[in-house]
Motif scaffolding. Structure first.
Motif, mmCIF file in Angstrom:
data_model
loop_
_atom_site.group_PDB
_atom_site.id
_atom_site.type_symbol
_atom_site.label_atom_id
_atom_site.label_comp_id
_atom_site.label_asym_id
_atom_site.label_seq_id
_atom_site.Cartn_x
_atom_site.Cartn_y
_atom_site.Cartn_z
ATOM 1 N N PHE A 106 0.958 -1.063 -0.032
ATOM 2 C CA PHE A 106 -0.023 -0.079 0.142
ATOM 3 C C PHE A 106 0.957 1.270 -0.092
ATOM 4 C CE2 PHE A 106 -2.732 -3.373 1.623
ATOM 5 C CZ PHE A 106 -3.836 -3.150 0.978
ATOM 6 N N VAL A 107 0.359 2.408 -0.570
ATOM 7 C CA VAL A 107 0.861 3.631 -0.547
ATOM 8 C C VAL A 107 0.346 4.639 0.571
ATOM 9 C CG1 VAL A 107 1.568 5.577 -2.251
ATOM 10 C CG2 VAL A 107 1.336 3.465 -3.002
ATOM 11 N N GLU A 108 1.224 5.160 1.331
ATOM 12 C CA GLU A 108 0.972 6.065 2.418
ATOM 13 C C GLU A 108 1.489 7.492 2.003
ATOM 14 O OE1 GLU A 108 1.004 4.226 6.412
ATOM 15 O OE2 GLU A 108 -0.263 2.742 6.005
ATOM 16 N N VAL A 109 0.561 8.428 2.053
ATOM 17 C CA VAL A 109 0.971 9.859 2.048
ATOM 18 C C VAL A 109 0.726 10.428 3.565
ATOM 19 C CG1 VAL A 109 0.939 12.011 0.991
ATOM 20 C CG2 VAL A 109 0.662 10.033 -0.214
ATOM 21 N N HIS A 110 1.837 10.974 3.937
ATOM 22 C CA HIS A 110 1.558 11.633 5.493
ATOM 23 C C HIS A 110 1.465 13.182 5.329
ATOM 24 C CE1 HIS A 110 1.966 7.537 7.440
ATOM 25 N NE2 HIS A 110 3.008 7.573 6.672
ATOM 26 N N GLY A 111 1.060 13.853 6.357
ATOM 27 C CA GLY A 111 0.783 15.289 6.496
ATOM 28 C C GLY A 111 -0.654 15.702 5.775
ATOM 29 N N LEU A 133 -2.143 5.372 -7.806
ATOM 30 C CA LEU A 133 -0.859 4.751 -8.474
ATOM 31 C C LEU A 133 -0.771 3.772 -9.208
ATOM 32 C CD1 LEU A 133 2.267 5.439 -8.257
ATOM 33 C CD2 LEU A 133 2.667 4.109 -6.256
ATOM 34 N N LYS A 134 -1.414 2.688 -8.951
ATOM 35 C CA LYS A 134 -1.667 1.562 -9.740
ATOM 36 C C LYS A 134 -2.343 2.034 -11.044
ATOM 37 C CE LYS A 134 -3.389 -2.471 -8.431
ATOM 38 N NZ LYS A 134 -2.236 -3.434 -8.351
ATOM 39 N N LEU A 135 -3.254 2.894 -11.274
ATOM 40 C CA LEU A 135 -3.935 3.317 -12.423
ATOM 41 C C LEU A 135 -2.859 3.872 -13.073
ATOM 42 C CD1 LEU A 135 -7.336 4.046 -11.100
ATOM 43 C CD2 LEU A 135 -6.795 2.196 -12.824
ATOM 44 N N LEU A 136 -1.877 4.989 -12.503
ATOM 45 C CA LEU A 136 -0.885 5.611 -13.361
ATOM 46 C C LEU A 136 -0.165 4.710 -13.805
ATOM 47 C CD1 LEU A 136 -0.664 8.700 -10.865
ATOM 48 C CD2 LEU A 136 -1.788 8.885 -13.021
ATOM 49 N N GLN A 153 -8.073 15.136 -1.792
ATOM 50 C CA GLN A 153 -7.634 14.059 -2.804
ATOM 51 C C GLN A 153 -6.685 14.525 -3.555
ATOM 52 O OE1 GLN A 153 -10.127 10.743 -4.517
ATOM 53 N NE2 GLN A 153 -10.176 12.198 -6.137
ATOM 54 N N VAL A 154 -6.993 15.774 -4.384
ATOM 55 C CA VAL A 154 -6.226 16.368 -5.247
ATOM 56 C C VAL A 154 -4.566 16.733 -4.730
ATOM 57 C CG1 VAL A 154 -5.715 18.282 -6.700
ATOM 58 C CG2 VAL A 154 -8.063 17.383 -6.649
ATOM 59 N N ALA A 155 -4.742 17.393 -3.412
ATOM 60 C CA ALA A 155 -3.536 17.674 -2.635
ATOM 61 C C ALA A 155 -2.755 16.285 -2.360
ATOM 62 C CB ALA A 155 -3.804 18.449 -1.314
ATOM 63 N N VAL A 156 -3.378 15.287 -2.043
ATOM 64 C CA VAL A 156 -2.716 14.143 -1.554
ATOM 65 C C VAL A 156 -2.080 13.519 -2.866
ATOM 66 C CG1 VAL A 156 -2.972 11.679 -0.691
ATOM 67 C CG2 VAL A 156 -4.133 13.671 0.615
ATOM 68 N N VAL A 161 2.645 12.166 -6.271
ATOM 69 C CA VAL A 161 3.262 12.360 -7.560
ATOM 70 C C VAL A 161 4.688 12.904 -7.544
ATOM 71 C CG1 VAL A 161 3.170 13.120 -9.736
ATOM 72 C CG2 VAL A 161 1.247 11.921 -8.913
ATOM 73 N N ARG A 162 4.464 13.929 -6.416
ATOM 74 C CA ARG A 162 5.952 14.896 -6.447
ATOM 75 C C ARG A 162 6.944 13.949 -5.618
ATOM 76 N NH1 ARG A 162 3.162 18.656 -4.551
ATOM 77 N NH2 ARG A 162 3.449 18.255 -2.143
ATOM 78 N N ASP A 163 6.410 13.194 -4.603
ATOM 79 C CA ASP A 163 7.336 12.650 -3.756
ATOM 80 C C ASP A 163 7.971 11.558 -4.423
ATOM 81 O OD1 ASP A 163 6.863 14.628 -1.794
ATOM 82 O OD2 ASP A 163 5.910 13.041 -0.377
ATOM 83 N N LEU A 164 7.072 10.716 -5.238
ATOM 84 C CA LEU A 164 7.608 9.440 -5.618
ATOM 85 C C LEU A 164 8.258 9.413 -7.264
ATOM 86 C CD1 LEU A 164 4.823 7.142 -4.387
ATOM 87 C CD2 LEU A 164 7.180 7.532 -3.532
ATOM 88 N N ASN A 165 8.298 10.716 -7.660
ATOM 89 C CA ASN A 165 8.788 11.235 -9.018
ATOM 90 C C ASN A 165 7.937 10.624 -10.061
ATOM 91 O OD1 ASN A 165 11.652 10.810 -6.888
ATOM 92 N ND2 ASN A 165 10.980 12.498 -7.985
ATOM 93 N N VAL A 166 6.777 10.619 -9.957
ATOM 94 C CA VAL A 166 5.660 9.962 -11.094
ATOM 95 C C VAL A 166 5.572 10.919 -12.224
ATOM 96 C CG1 VAL A 166 3.575 8.769 -11.652
ATOM 97 C CG2 VAL A 166 4.486 8.497 -9.381
ATOM 98 N N PRO A 167 6.002 10.624 -13.457
ATOM 99 C CA PRO A 167 6.133 11.535 -14.520
ATOM 100 C C PRO A 167 4.834 11.690 -15.097
ATOM 101 C CG PRO A 167 6.766 9.219 -15.316
ATOM 102 C CD PRO A 167 6.333 9.075 -13.866
ATOM 103 N N VAL A 168 4.159 12.358 -14.490
ATOM 104 C CA VAL A 168 2.232 12.876 -14.955
ATOM 105 C C VAL A 168 2.136 13.987 -14.395
ATOM 106 C CG1 VAL A 168 1.298 11.641 -12.714
ATOM 107 C CG2 VAL A 168 0.287 12.015 -15.144
#
Length: 282
Positions: A106-111, A133-136, A153-156, A161-168
């Motif tokens: 699972f992916v967990e974003v904090h803050g 993340l799976k869909l991306l 949801q948008v902010a999370v 995406v920013r923290d995990l360097n997802v190119p989207v």
């Protein structure tokens, strides 16, 4: 338009588009599509060569006491809306396709996840970030589109995406409302006529706060109290939360001197509705 049920089939189509050097827009949804979703799809169609819409009622973002089994499912109607709006692929997997036997990552974003919706629904965002993340990864889009009604949801997702360097590129699109102001939501179908009328208190209270902000009020406590007092006039309404937070971090602000988000969650009868507005000084 194709409706594909497997990851392999979607990847095969994506690879063909990628080989041709064409761009892809992704609109993740749980189905029961309405004009809000349609606006996301139409923007994706304008900005990309191809559009994929996922329709998947994601079980991992529902708590045991929430509406997973009763969540509206209207695939044929959704397909008609998608085709009209310019979608080429609907990805409509079964739960076991996305979460096969042995799935335990699972992916967990904090803050940004511990407040607001996260405080009321502690397991919710872990499910959201994991499925997004799976869909991306599956669709490999250039851009993914989300509605501002789900502002947290948008902010999370932007943070993930920013923290995990997802190119989207994550694109947030404006809230679409009914003529009388109620924010479009798949859960609006749960409202009976009296509750539907009562639900207008959400947008009415937010409008009052926005007017007060535009008139110069900068004290969060005053604005929160104004919203609470207005909602409390409606006997069918029960407040979950009313907050004023920093637009990016989602943390509470002591005074309003930068871009803010004013989110609320309110039960109308048994139906939990959310709404919000962004604001920054002109």
């Amino acid at each position: 338009m194709q409706t594909l049920e497997t990851i392999q089939a979607v990847r095969k189509q994506v690879n063909l588009w990628r080989q041709a050097g064409e761009t892809i827009g992704l609109v993740p949804t749980m189905g029961a599509l309405h004009a809000g979703h349609q606006s996301l799809i139409e923007r994706a169609a304008e900005e990309n060569d191809h559009v994929i819409v996922s329709i998947f009622v994601n079980p991992t973002q529902f708590a045991p006491n929430e509406d997973l089994t009763s969540y509206p499912r209207k695939l044929e109607e959704d397909q008609a809306l998608c085709e009209k709006a310019g979608v080429e692929v609907i990805f409509h997997p079964e739960p076991q396709e996305m979460y096969p036997s042995g799935f335990d990552t699972f992916v967990e974003v904090h803050g940004t996840t511990e407040v607001l919706e996260g405080a009321s629904r502690p397991t919710h965002f872990r499910g959201v970030t994991t499925i997004v993340l799976k869909l991306l990864q599956i669709a490999q889009p250039d851009r993914a589109y989300f509605g501002q009604k789900d502002a947290q949801q948008v902010a999370v997702i932007q943070q993930m995406v920013r923290d995990l360097n997802v190119p989207v590129e994550i694109i947030a699109c404006p809230i679409i409302r009914e003529v009388d102001g109620l924010a479009k939501s798949s859960r609006n179908v749960y409202l009976n006529p009296a509750e539907r009328k009562a639900a207008l208190v959400l947008s009415r209270a937010l409008n009052l706060a926005q007017q007060r902000l535009n008139a110069g009020t900068r004290e969060p406590k005053q604005l929160i109290q104004l919203i609470i007092e207005e909602i409390s006039k409606e006997s069918l309404a029960k407040i979950d939360y009313v907050e004023i937070v920093d637009q990016k971090t989602l943390q509470k602000v002591e005074t309003i001197n930068a871009a803010i988000l004013v989110p609320i969650a309110v039960y109308i009868g048994n139906t939990r509705l959310i709404d919000n507005f962004y604001w920054e000084a002109k």
